[in-house]
Design a protein around this motif. Structure first.
Motif, PDB file in Angstrom:
ATOM      1  N   GLN A  14       0.806  -1.217   0.000  1.00  0.00           N
ATOM      2  CA  GLN A  14       0.000   0.000   0.000  1.00  0.00           C
ATOM      3  C   GLN A  14       0.839   1.265   0.000  1.00  0.00           C
ATOM      4  O   GLN A  14       0.523   2.229  -0.719  1.00  0.00           O
ATOM      5  N   PHE A  15       1.929   1.275   0.774  1.00  0.00           N
ATOM      6  CA  PHE A  15       2.656   2.524   0.970  1.00  0.00           C
ATOM      7  C   PHE A  15       4.017   2.588   0.272  1.00  0.00           C
ATOM      8  O   PHE A  15       4.502   3.676  -0.006  1.00  0.00           O
ATOM      9  N   SER A  16       4.633   1.457  -0.001  1.00  0.00           N
ATOM     10  CA  SER A  16       5.972   1.460  -0.587  1.00  0.00           C
ATOM     11  C   SER A  16       6.007   0.912  -2.001  1.00  0.00           C
ATOM     12  O   SER A  16       6.626   1.487  -2.890  1.00  0.00           O
ATOM     13  N   MET A  17       5.296  -0.208  -2.226  1.00  0.00           N
ATOM     14  CA  MET A  17       5.326  -0.884  -3.515  1.00  0.00           C
ATOM     15  C   MET A  17       4.117  -0.548  -4.379  1.00  0.00           C
ATOM     16  O   MET A  17       3.788  -1.272  -5.320  1.00  0.00           O
ATOM     17  N   ASP A  18       3.461   0.549  -4.090  1.00  0.00           N
ATOM     18  CA  ASP A  18       2.192   0.889  -4.745  1.00  0.00           C
ATOM     19  C   ASP A  18       2.324   1.170  -6.237  1.00  0.00           C
ATOM     20  O   ASP A  18       1.330   1.106  -6.967  1.00  0.00           O
ATOM     21  N   LYS A  19       3.530   1.462  -6.722  1.00  0.00           N
ATOM     22  CA  LYS A  19       3.723   1.728  -8.151  1.00  0.00           C
ATOM     23  C   LYS A  19       4.205   0.493  -8.922  1.00  0.00           C
ATOM     24  O   LYS A  19       4.369   0.561 -10.143  1.00  0.00           O
ATOM     25  N   LEU A  20       4.451  -0.612  -8.233  1.00  0.00           N
ATOM     26  CA  LEU A  20       4.938  -1.804  -8.912  1.00  0.00           C
ATOM     27  C   LEU A  20       3.797  -2.512  -9.644  1.00  0.00           C
ATOM     28  O   LEU A  20       2.661  -2.517  -9.171  1.00  0.00           O
ATOM     29  N   PRO A  21       4.091  -3.152 -10.765  1.00  0.00           N
ATOM     30  CA  PRO A  21       3.094  -4.008 -11.411  1.00  0.00           C
ATOM     31  C   PRO A  21       2.663  -5.115 -10.447  1.00  0.00           C
ATOM     32  O   PRO A  21       3.464  -5.562  -9.610  1.00  0.00           O
ATOM     33  N   PRO A  22       1.418  -5.592 -10.530  1.00  0.00           N
ATOM     34  CA  PRO A  22       0.906  -6.577  -9.567  1.00  0.00           C
ATOM     35  C   PRO A  22       1.792  -7.808  -9.374  1.00  0.00           C
ATOM     36  O   PRO A  22       2.012  -8.249  -8.244  1.00  0.00           O
ATOM     37  N   ALA A  23       2.286  -8.374 -10.462  1.00  0.00           N
ATOM     38  CA  ALA A  23       3.111  -9.580 -10.340  1.00  0.00           C
ATOM     39  C   ALA A  23       4.394  -9.288  -9.561  1.00  0.00           C
ATOM     40  O   ALA A  23       4.833 -10.104  -8.737  1.00  0.00           O
ATOM     41  N   PRO A  74       9.421  12.606 -10.850  1.00  0.00           N
ATOM     42  CA  PRO A  74       7.961  12.646 -11.012  1.00  0.00           C
ATOM     43  C   PRO A  74       7.347  11.247 -11.132  1.00  0.00           C
ATOM     44  O   PRO A  74       7.895  10.377 -11.820  1.00  0.00           O
ATOM     45  N   GLY A  75       6.238  11.059 -10.440  1.00  0.00           N
ATOM     46  CA  GLY A  75       5.480   9.828 -10.579  1.00  0.00           C
ATOM     47  C   GLY A  75       6.054   8.607  -9.897  1.00  0.00           C
ATOM     48  O   GLY A  75       5.517   7.507 -10.036  1.00  0.00           O
ATOM     49  N   MET A  76       7.134   8.768  -9.149  1.00  0.00           N
ATOM     50  CA  MET A  76       7.742   7.617  -8.493  1.00  0.00           C
ATOM     51  C   MET A  76       7.357   7.583  -7.017  1.00  0.00           C
ATOM     52  O   MET A  76       7.112   8.606  -6.390  1.00  0.00           O
ATOM     53  N   SER A  77       7.330   6.361  -6.468  1.00  0.00           N
ATOM     54  CA  SER A  77       6.975   6.146  -5.073  1.00  0.00           C
ATOM     55  C   SER A  77       8.242   5.819  -4.276  1.00  0.00           C
ATOM     56  O   SER A  77       9.325   6.297  -4.610  1.00  0.00           O
ATOM     57  N   HIS A  78       8.107   4.979  -3.250  1.00  0.00           N
ATOM     58  CA  HIS A  78       9.240   4.730  -2.355  1.00  0.00           C
ATOM     59  C   HIS A  78      10.105   3.554  -2.777  1.00  0.00           C
ATOM     60  O   HIS A  78      11.323   3.619  -2.672  1.00  0.00           O
ATOM     61  N   PHE A  79       9.492   2.480  -3.272  1.00  0.00           N
ATOM     62  CA  PHE A  79      10.281   1.277  -3.558  1.00  0.00           C
ATOM     63  C   PHE A  79      11.259   1.516  -4.697  1.00  0.00           C
ATOM     64  O   PHE A  79      12.375   1.003  -4.690  1.00  0.00           O
TER      65      PHE A  79
END
Length: 262
Positions: free
Chosen positions: A148-157, A232-237
């Protein structure tokens, strides 16, 4: 291709050196010899297991000592690249003149730098709600929170694969880094004036764990030495996110401008 030098990559909490797999390949193709050791008791064999009780005894000083030993084994002073908690360790090691330069990716802020967002405050409160003795026990990973908070931008797999590889973390190390105002020993302190090497500080615009505003504050403590850039557009992971190649290229361009290794 000419050998550019050594790079030691420092991972963050609840993960291991595996997070740098893609980045290491990118850097190796550009002439860098890379090393991504696991912090103590963070190896892949810990994934899916009950926390090792010994993990509760470890703090930031133990992690730092382990990385100092890794640096001592290298043939030359390395560039450090630290992600999240590894970004805090990189600052502490750099302040001891153990590297020629450092890149801080979404770094945890050192002792004394106040939280900039409600998300940072709520993260600390979440840990406090787990019990007042957090610093005395190992913490199991929480894949749902990580997604939810760190890997939220990763593809589901990739989310599923990365969440399955999470490992337990030292509550003491988390306490020392995220609740520094309660730590009388100031384990996360950095002697800012002693850090003299060049720094690149990168943060995702959508990072909820170490927000861009907090990473910008980290960079501000190194005037004339640190360059800050918001991605821009990047999260934490960061690793495996759709725009990771942009991040990698920013790092490569900055590394290319470093003075040659002596």
């Amino acid at each position: 291709m000419a050998h550019r030098g050594e790079i030691l990559l420092l991972h963050g909490a609840f993960v291991g050196g595996w997070v740098f797999e893609r980045f290491r390949s990118f850097l190796s193709h550009r002439g860098w010899r890379t090393h991504a050791p696991d912090l103590p008791l963070h190896g892949p064999e810990q994934a899916g297991q009950q926390p090792d009780p010994e993990l509760a005894r470890l703090g930031l000083a133990d992690y730092r000592a382990a990385m100092e030993a890794e640096i001592a084994r290298l043939p030359a002073k390395p560039v450090l690249i630290g992600h999240s908690l590894g970004g805090l360790l990189a600052q502490q090691l750099a302040a001891r003149d153990l590297c020629r330069a450092a890149i801080l990716l979404a770094p945890v802020a050192p002792w004394g730098i106040m939280p900039r967002t409600l998300e940072e405050v709520s993260s600390a409160l979440h840990l406090l709600w787990q019990g007042g003795s957090i610093w005395q026990k190992p913490l199991p990973p929480e894949p749902g929170i990580a997604v939810q908070f760190s890997m939220d931008k990763l593809p589901p797999a990739l989310q599923r694969d990365s969440a399955a590889r999470l490992v337990p973390e030292s509550g003491r190390a988390i306490f020392e880094s995220l609740m520094w105002w309660l730590d009388w020993h100031a384990a996360s302190r950095v002697s800012f004036h002693r850090l003299r090497c060049p720094l690149l500080v990168l943060a995702g615009s959508d990072d909820k764990v170490t927000p861009a505003a907090s990473c910008r504050a980290v960079a501000s403590h190194y005037p004339g030495r640190a360059v800050f850039r918001e991605m821009p557009g990047m999260s934490h992971f960061l690793f495996g996110e759709p725009r990771q190649e942009e991040l990698f290229q920013v790092c490569a361009d900055w590394l290319a401008d470093l003075p040659a290794e002596h």
